[in-house]
Design a protein around this motif. Sequence first.
Motif, short mmCIF file in Angstrom:
data_model
loop_
_atom_site.label_atom_id
_atom_site.label_comp_id
_atom_site.label_asym_id
_atom_site.label_seq_id
_atom_site.Cartn_x
_atom_site.Cartn_y
_atom_site.Cartn_z
N ALA A 32 -23.88 10.09 16.08
CA ALA A 32 -22.88 10.08 17.15
C ALA A 32 -21.92 8.90 16.99
N ALA A 33 -22.45 7.71 16.69
CA ALA A 33 -21.61 6.53 16.52
C ALA A 33 -20.69 6.67 15.30
N THR A 34 -21.22 7.28 14.23
CA THR A 34 -20.40 7.52 13.04
C THR A 34 -19.25 8.48 13.38
N GLY A 35 -19.55 9.50 14.18
CA GLY A 35 -18.51 10.42 14.61
C GLY A 35 -17.43 9.73 15.42
N LEU A 36 -17.82 8.82 16.31
CA LEU A 36 -16.84 8.07 17.10
C LEU A 36 -15.90 7.28 16.21
N ARG A 37 -16.45 6.61 15.21
CA ARG A 37 -15.61 5.79 14.33
C ARG A 37 -14.71 6.65 13.46
N GLY A 86 -17.62 -1.73 12.06
CA GLY A 86 -16.52 -2.67 12.28
C GLY A 86 -15.19 -1.98 12.05
N GLU A 87 -14.43 -2.47 11.07
CA GLU A 87 -13.13 -1.90 10.73
C GLU A 87 -13.21 -0.97 9.52
N GLU A 88 -14.39 -0.64 9.06
CA GLU A 88 -14.55 0.20 7.87
C GLU A 88 -14.26 1.67 8.17
N ASP A 89 -14.02 2.41 7.09
CA ASP A 89 -13.87 3.86 7.16
C ASP A 89 -15.24 4.48 6.86
N PRO A 90 -15.91 5.09 7.86
CA PRO A 90 -17.26 5.63 7.62
C PRO A 90 -17.28 6.80 6.64
#
Length: 393
Positions: free
Chosen positions: A19-24, A307-311
């Motif tokens: 879920a957190a990866t989807g948000l980012r 952080g500011e990365e592209d997942p």
Amino acid sequence: MRVLLMTGKGGVGKTSVAAATGLRCAEVGYKTLVLSTDPAHSLADSFDTELSHDPKEIQPNLWGAELDALRELEGNWGAVKRYITQVLQARGLEGIEAEELAILPGMDEIFSLVRMKRHYDEKEFDVLIIDSAPTGTALRLLSLPEVAGWYMRRLYKPFQAVSTALRPLVEPLFRPVAGFSLPTKEVMDAPYEFYEQLEALEKILADPTITSVRLVTNPEKMVIKESLRAHAYLSLYNVGTDMVVANRIIPDTVSDPFFQRWKDQQAKYKSQIHDNFHPLPVKEVPLYSEEMCGMEALNRLKETLYGEEDPAQVYYKETTLRVIQEDNNYSLEVYLPGIPKDQVELSKTADELNIRIGNHRRNLVLPQALAALNPSGAKMEDDYLKIRFAAGV
């Protein structure tokens, strides 16, 4: 489309990570779908919103869905299910019993793979994040394309050809005796069409530029061991892992003496995670003081993870299979991290190399250069099983 498959032992927190990866990903600008294929769904609880089989927009660029396996089964396997029900009813079973027995064990899990393939083909989303079943079930699903291929090539296609040719001759005699008809072309075609989808999906799963597995683990002995086995088995199926998430690490700020022994054990296991999964990148996530439910909590986890990365980037590219040629000699190298050589069983049949580790088996179709040769020896070196091939052995 980029496919990120989150897996791990049950209860390690893979749904929260998905879920957190989807948000980012949505925040970066990707049109993102987080899809739960776990029979015990918890994605809706994580997002703190209702979800169903069909994708629902949660916020800009972010959709969520929880697979309804029975709907997938009816859409892909309905003709076969109805035929099996007809056969069972002709043999004396009541309607509801026949309906239940017509659904073969594990079929609901199998069709989660078909759903993945359909989303990939439709290309409606930029990123597909799979909140998968616990490790054992997920790995069995990943082996399905290859296992199905073995049965289809050797058993089903010859049977299908014979059945199609004989049906017009046998049907008039068969139905009065048996009480049910021979399978129609629709019924006979369904398994092979399903296999073709699995075969196409295998190419997607094995392409590291498209699909990456992210293993979620905890700093606990049993969880780490299962994660290491999962990493090896994923490599056996030629599916690359690009990251490990070490979740629920007790923060240094916790000073209560009650937790000191836990912290000491976690420090040891945390070191093992970094050492045993090297060179995979490991991201550490602390044990938060509240549940990972709702957007506020997930946003905090998102910041910790990326952080500011592209997942959606490929964090690490594993080479799970490679063929090496030296002069006129060939060797096949299979990446099997942490697996002792004595746990590996090898055999060769025609152009297939059979690799077995415990209850996991892969029938690897050999490249043409190796198909005419026989294995002449094997050794484990630098986490690669190196199998030598020679003529006339």
